[in-house]
Design a protein around this motif. Structure first.
Motif, PDB file in Angstrom:
ATOM      1  N   SER A  10       0.850  -1.085   0.059  1.00 43.22           N
ATOM      2  CA  SER A  10       0.029   0.094   0.031  1.00 43.22           C
ATOM      3  C   SER A  10       1.038   1.274   0.120  1.00 43.22           C
ATOM      4  O   SER A  10       0.406   2.161  -0.620  1.00 43.22           O
ATOM      5  CB  SER A  10      -0.968  -0.044   1.209  1.00 43.22           C
ATOM      6  N   ASN A  13       2.532   1.838  -3.610  1.00 43.37           N
ATOM      7  CA  ASN A  13       1.539   2.132  -4.644  1.00 43.37           C
ATOM      8  C   ASN A  13       0.730   3.438  -4.508  1.00 43.37           C
ATOM      9  O   ASN A  13       0.338   4.071  -5.287  1.00 43.37           O
ATOM     10  CB  ASN A  13       0.313   0.983  -5.040  1.00 43.37           C
ATOM     11  N   SER A  47      -2.887  -0.909 -17.120  1.00 36.59           N
ATOM     12  CA  SER A  47      -2.594  -0.094 -15.757  1.00 36.59           C
ATOM     13  C   SER A  47      -1.879  -0.815 -14.867  1.00 36.59           C
ATOM     14  O   SER A  47      -1.780  -0.449 -13.586  1.00 36.59           O
ATOM     15  CB  SER A  47      -3.968  -0.085 -15.413  1.00 36.59           C
ATOM     16  N   ASP A  49       1.285  -2.205 -12.763  1.00 38.98           N
ATOM     17  CA  ASP A  49       2.935  -1.816 -12.576  1.00 38.98           C
ATOM     18  C   ASP A  49       3.599  -3.117 -12.431  1.00 38.98           C
ATOM     19  O   ASP A  49       3.489  -3.972 -11.490  1.00 38.98           O
ATOM     20  CB  ASP A  49       2.840  -0.919 -11.262  1.00 38.98           C
ATOM     21  N   PRO A  93      -4.772  -0.055  -6.536  1.00 36.85           N
ATOM     22  CA  PRO A  93      -4.640   0.960  -7.621  1.00 36.85           C
ATOM     23  C   PRO A  93      -3.926   2.184  -7.201  1.00 36.85           C
ATOM     24  O   PRO A  93      -3.349   2.694  -5.957  1.00 36.85           O
ATOM     25  CB  PRO A  93      -6.205   1.620  -7.561  1.00 36.85           C
ATOM     26  N   ILE A  94      -3.106   2.579  -8.463  1.00 36.96           N
ATOM     27  CA  ILE A  94      -2.008   3.701  -8.131  1.00 36.96           C
ATOM     28  C   ILE A  94      -2.809   4.909  -8.510  1.00 36.96           C
ATOM     29  O   ILE A  94      -3.287   5.254  -9.870  1.00 36.96           O
ATOM     30  CB  ILE A  94      -0.991   3.429  -9.130  1.00 36.96           C
ATOM     31  N   PRO A  95      -2.816   5.945  -7.619  1.00 43.31           N
ATOM     32  CA  PRO A  95      -3.433   7.241  -7.936  1.00 43.31           C
ATOM     33  C   PRO A  95      -2.984   7.947  -8.933  1.00 43.31           C
ATOM     34  O   PRO A  95      -1.492   7.902  -9.439  1.00 43.31           O
ATOM     35  CB  PRO A  95      -3.281   8.070  -6.589  1.00 43.31           C
TER      36      PRO A  95
END
Length: 279
Positions: A10, A13, A47, A49, A93-95
């Protein structure tokens, strides 16, 4: 252990990746490879990584090299952690933009979260792979080396490349993150606290010794003794472990002699042919 990997993933990312920073160690190298593949070679992975996937691939040969040196349980836990980190880095999810406008605050928060996650994983008798495994292999090969020195050498090389490829701000903020993360790891997990355990037992020492050898990977010094009051024969076992192995050692002893007399002396100073364990 898995909560630790969740915290670490967390932090990476949600804070590190959106700011374009590099964590150091093997993961930092994987992030650098990811940047070269995506930004410089123009490869697209959607999307996802791919740093986590690269991290897992690079850990596989380390697992094979270390399978006989790290202990079966420790290696299994580490494989679980590396697998968990790889999956979580793909799922979290990566902002599109950093969650905080203040880069320094983001570095500090990321360092606390990631360092706490790594420390929690180490407390549970595992690691997130990478430089932890490399460091152990180097220490066993060259005893005057350390895991910290191995990390320092890799980070020096990594940030030198970052300075050449990017800008000094990226390097400075990455160093701030790495420093806070290292501090958090030390606060959660003090791996270098050694404990001298003396055991006086009348149980089946052969089986007890075999389990200590195979499950903990520790040596034993023993001698025969006699009780001054009862005049009964017994054996004295002297074992050096780190503080996270003490509970496991006591479980082994109690399986063979519930009446064993156990004395633990924490924080002893050890020199000579003694192998540091990460867990």
């Amino acid at each position: 252990m898995l909560i630790g990997t969740l915290l670490y993933s967390s932090g990476i990312n949600l804070f590190v990746v959106p700011m374009g920073l590099y964590t150091g160690g093997l993961m930092g190298i994987c992030q650098l490879i990811r940047t070269i593949l995506v930004s410089m070679l123009g490869l697209s992975f959607g999307s996802i990584d791919i740093a986590g996937i690269i991290y897992y691939i690079l850990n596989v040969p380390l697992f094979l090299m270390a399978r006989k040196r790290l202990g079966r349980l420790y290696l299994i836990k580490t494989i679980m952690c590396v697998t968990s980190v790889t999956i979580l880095l793909m799922l979290i999810p990566i902002p599109a933009t950093p969650l905080l406008d203040d880069t320094l605050a983001s570095c500090v928060i990321a360092g606390i979260i990631c360092g706490g996650g790594i420390g929690l994983t180490l407390m549970m008798g595992a690691s997130d792979g990478g430089m932890d495994i490399v460091g152990v292999l180097i220490v066993q090969w060259k005893h005057n080396f350390s895991v910290g020195k191995a990390n320092l050498a890799v980070n020096f090389m990594l940030y030198a490349i970052c300075l050449f490829m990017f800008n000094i701000q990226t390097v400075i903020y990455s160093l701030i993150y790495a420093s806070v993360s290292a501090f958090s790891v030390d606060k959660v997990h003090a791996q270098n606290i050694d404990v001298a355990v003396t055991v006086i037992t009348k149980g089946d020492c052969k089986e007890l010794e075999r389990e200590v050898f195979t499950e903990l990977g520790r040596g034993i010094t023993k001698w025969e003794s006699r009780g001054a009051y009862t005049d009964e024969k017994s054996e004295v076992l002297f074992i050096l472990v780190n503080k996270y192995e003490v509970t496991h050692l006591k479980r082994i002893i109690n399986r063979y002699d519930k009446q064993a007399f156990i004395v633990s002396n924490s924080g002893v100073n050890v020199s000579g042919n003694y192998h540091k364990h990460l867990n």
